[in-house]
Design an enzyme around this catalytic site. Structure first.
Site, PDB file in Angstrom:
ATOM      1  N   LYS A  22       0.813  -1.209   0.000  1.00 64.76           N
ATOM      2  CA  LYS A  22       0.000   0.000   0.000  1.00 64.76           C
ATOM      3  C   LYS A  22       0.851   1.266   0.000  1.00 64.76           C
ATOM      4  O   LYS A  22       2.035   1.256   0.335  1.00 64.76           O
ATOM      5  CB  LYS A  22      -0.974  -0.020   1.181  1.00 64.76           C
ATOM      6  CG  LYS A  22      -2.095  -1.031   0.971  1.00 64.76           C
ATOM      7  CD  LYS A  22      -3.144  -1.013   2.056  1.00 64.76           C
ATOM      8  CE  LYS A  22      -4.284  -1.981   1.686  1.00 64.76           C
ATOM      9  NZ  LYS A  22      -5.324  -2.059   2.737  1.00 64.76           N
ATOM     10  N   ARG A  69      -3.437 -10.318   4.699  1.00 62.56           N
ATOM     11  CA  ARG A  69      -3.815 -10.364   3.276  1.00 62.56           C
ATOM     12  C   ARG A  69      -2.650  -9.808   2.465  1.00 62.56           C
ATOM     13  O   ARG A  69      -2.261  -8.643   2.644  1.00 62.56           O
ATOM     14  CB  ARG A  69      -5.085  -9.542   3.060  1.00 62.56           C
ATOM     15  CG  ARG A  69      -5.651  -9.549   1.656  1.00 62.56           C
ATOM     16  CD  ARG A  69      -6.954  -8.762   1.604  1.00 62.56           C
ATOM     17  NE  ARG A  69      -7.543  -8.766   0.283  1.00 62.56           N
ATOM     18  CZ  ARG A  69      -7.295  -7.858  -0.656  1.00 62.56           C
ATOM     19  NH1 ARG A  69      -6.439  -6.865  -0.403  1.00 62.56           N
ATOM     20  NH2 ARG A  69      -7.884  -7.932  -1.833  1.00 62.56           N
TER      21      ARG A  69
END
Length: 461
Positions: free
Chosen positions: A406, A441
């Protein structure tokens, strides 16, 4: 005639033979323990809870999480799956046993008769006292009464000696669990990290080479150690354009079916990353086990009732707004602090899910790192994740953390390309493991499986 008494507080009052006081009419509150160690244990607990809910005299209010525990008394039998539902927070924090928190118009012995009827209907046959059983239903508490009958004693006399009833011990056992790795299988052309890499367009689905490549990716993730595959057909990156529900389902459903056709995936859970109820239903009907909803049911009012009807697991993620608006100043403002506010807003989504009929043991939480959070707030969530997990009302629930590749990682490490953020991701995964995450994840499965193994060895041995 049975010798009966019912006490309330310090006063013992005459009781009817069914264990109720003469004036005790109307609705009563009880805690029902559910346990199973034969066959499909979770399915049997679900069926028993649903059978209780079907009775007009019983209203199932809330359920706990499920706990796997070793058998007691008769030890040469399989592990039990147990759960508990709460009436008050004190009860939920003291009991981690498989229970249903119910309201009922039944007297204690009438309730016992109903529960034994459910056991019989589900095939319960008692062969050995405290031996293996496909379903076990016990009344733990009935209002705040003490009931002493030959066939029923409430509070349950063995509650406090059973390890699966004692929350502190369950927490201790839970600390030794391993971290599960959820691999990301994006089927979108515009994902921030790997858009288009696994996209099964209508023409590609008929292409043997594309199906073979997709299958190879799935098998590689499984071989590397992924225990959950998360399939997504709609990008949730900031300002990502929406696709239609039909298009999203057309991307996701064939891949779910492909995974379910692979023998190597027999022991792997399949998750569908969607906030649309229709896509979730199609994916679950195709074989998915988990609905991973970034909006926790806020973007589609049909989502939580659909999940309840399907009886599947749902991951409720914290987010404000939509992918198009989540980075606004308003949505990233937390005047009371990011930790207490995320906790409070997740607690409201849990309440909404339970009100829709979702069992507590079917709920996973996600702090929503990267969604409606600033750089400093993302880092604070990781730094104080253990504190968030232990917030009032959230204890005992499993957590998923998704930080992989991210932007907040790139802003720290200087990596502008998402695919180059593996090392930064590894540190965030280690932080999640230390903080108590149950699932991480990730894109880079093989690498993050190793990070989790090392983290588990350090913090969960």
């Amino acid at each position: 005639s049975e010798v009966t008494s019912v006490s309330r507080g310090d006063v013992t009052e005459p009781a009817l033979q069914d264990g109720s006081r003469p004036e005790a009419q109307g609705m009563h509150r009880a805690y029902i323990a559910l346990g199973s160690n034969v066959g499909d244990r979770i399915a049997m607990v679900e069926r028993a809870c649903n059978e209780m809910a079907r009775l007009p005299e019983i209203n199932v209010l809330r359920t706990s999480g499920l706990w796997e525990t070793k058998a007691m008394y008769v030890e040469n039998q399989d592990n039990f799956v147990n759960g508990a539902c709460e009436v008050s927070r004190q009860v939920n924090h003291a009991i981690s046993l498989a229970v249903g928190n119910i309201e009922t118009t039944l007297s204690p012995t009438e309730l016992l008769d109903k529960l034994q009827g459910i056991e019989k209907a589900l095939g319960r046959e008692k062969t050995i006292d405290k031996g293996p059983r496909n379903i076990d239903l016990d009344i733990l508490l009935y209002n705040d009464e003490n009931i002493n009958l030959n066939r029923l004693k409430v509070p349950h006399p063995l509650m406090l000696e059973r390890e699966f009833v004692l929350r502190p011990l369950c927490d201790a056992l839970n600390a030794q669990r391993r971290t599960h790795v959820m691999s990301i299988l994006n089927l979108t052309p515009d994902s921030f990290s790997d858009g288009g890499l696994h996209l099964p367009s209508a023409s590609a689905l008929s292409s043997p080479s594309h199906v073979a490549a997709l299958k190879a990716t799935i098998l590689a993730h499984i071989a590397a150690g992924a225990t959950i595959l998360d399939v997504g057909g709609q990008s949730s990156r900031p300002n990502a354009p929406d696709v239609s529900a039909d298009e999203e389902a057309a991307r996701v459903v064939p891949v779910v079916r492909l995974i379910r056709s692979l023998p190597e995936a027999a022991g792997v859970a399949v998750s569908v990353d969607t906030y649309r109820a229709s896509v979730a239903a199609a994916a679950v009907n195709a074989g998915a086990d988990i609905v991973n909803d970034i909006s926790a049911g806020l973007l589609d009012p049909d989502m939580l009732p659909t999940v309840a009807r399907l009886g599947c697991t749902v991951c409720l993620m914290h987010m404000r707004g939509t992918p198009a608006t989540m980075t606004s100043r308003e949505n990233c403002t937390y005047p009371h602090g990011v930790i207490p506010t995320v906790a409070s807003e997740l607690l409201s989504r849990i309440a909404a899910a339970e009100a829709a009929g979702v069992r507590r043991w079917r709920i996973i939480l996600d702090p929503g790192i990267g969604f409606a959070k600033t750089q400093s707030q993302n880092l604070e969530l990781l730094r104080r994740f253990g504190e968030l997990r232990n917030s009032e009302g959230l204890r005992g629930l499993p957590w998923l953390v998704g930080t992989s590749r991210k932007g907040f990682i790139g802003r720290v490490t200087g990596e502008t390309e998402a695919r180059d953020r593996t090392w930064g991701t590894a540190v965030t995964v280690a932080a999640a493991v230390q903080g108590g995450a149950d699932v991480v994840r990730v894109h880079d499965v093989a690498e993050m499986v190793k990070v989790c193994k090392m983290g588990d060895a350090i913090w969960r041995a």
